[in-house]
Scaffold this active site. Sequence first.
Site, PDB file in Angstrom:
ATOM      1  CG  ASP A  12      -1.755   1.029   1.127  1.00 45.35           C
ATOM      2  OD1 ASP A  12      -2.142   1.560   0.319  1.00 45.35           O
ATOM      3  OD2 ASP A  12      -2.418   1.497   2.530  1.00 45.35           O
ATOM      4  CG  ASP A 176      -2.735   2.223   6.460  1.00 42.77           C
ATOM      5  OD1 ASP A 176      -3.436   1.431   5.575  1.00 42.77           O
ATOM      6  OD2 ASP A 176      -2.139   3.201   6.515  1.00 42.77           O
TER       7      ASP A 176
END
Length: 206
Positions: A12, A176
């Site tokens: 990410d 996350d």
Amino acid sequence: MKRKGIKNLIIDFGGVLIDLDRQRCLENFRKLGLPDVEVMLDLCHQQDFFQKYEKGLITSAEFREVIRGKIGKPVTDTRIDDAWNSFLVGIPTFKLDLLLELRKKYVVYLLSNTNEIHWQWSCLHAFRYKAFCAEDFFEHIYLSYEMKMAKPDADIFRKVLDETGILPNETLFIDDSEANCRTAEALGISTYTPKAHEDWRHAVVL
């Protein structure tokens, strides 16, 4: 952390690679006169037009026009972009070095829910390191606004798997968001969810 059989990494962007400053962004939009900015930019319940922008369903010009309409007075593109980009802080250099090291042992992909204005800023500022640019850190870059889909929808993961030909059981996804990781896990992908500002080097085998 030993992870047997992992050959591919899907990483990410926001919160994992690049540090974010939500409060700075909120304050800069307040200065532009944007009402109810906390509600509009809430990270968990983004308003519909932000989601549309991240999915590439509206253009950057249309995004700015919505912001101007909510402010209720003329504001230049530059001022809107500067406020919006103040969300982004930068990528710590140790993470850029880490990406280069990881590419020697893994096939590394980026998969990000992001938008055109943020990505253009990031390419100009966050990934400019030594002689490298964004494309040098990854085998391929997958961006929600270009793909017209976003995490945590399973379709975006399926598209990455289909296009790359990588196997879920040989892949580690680092994100996350717990919701994003749950979707990946349902498809057989291993996951790791770092905390804000975490040095997550221990999660990969070097």
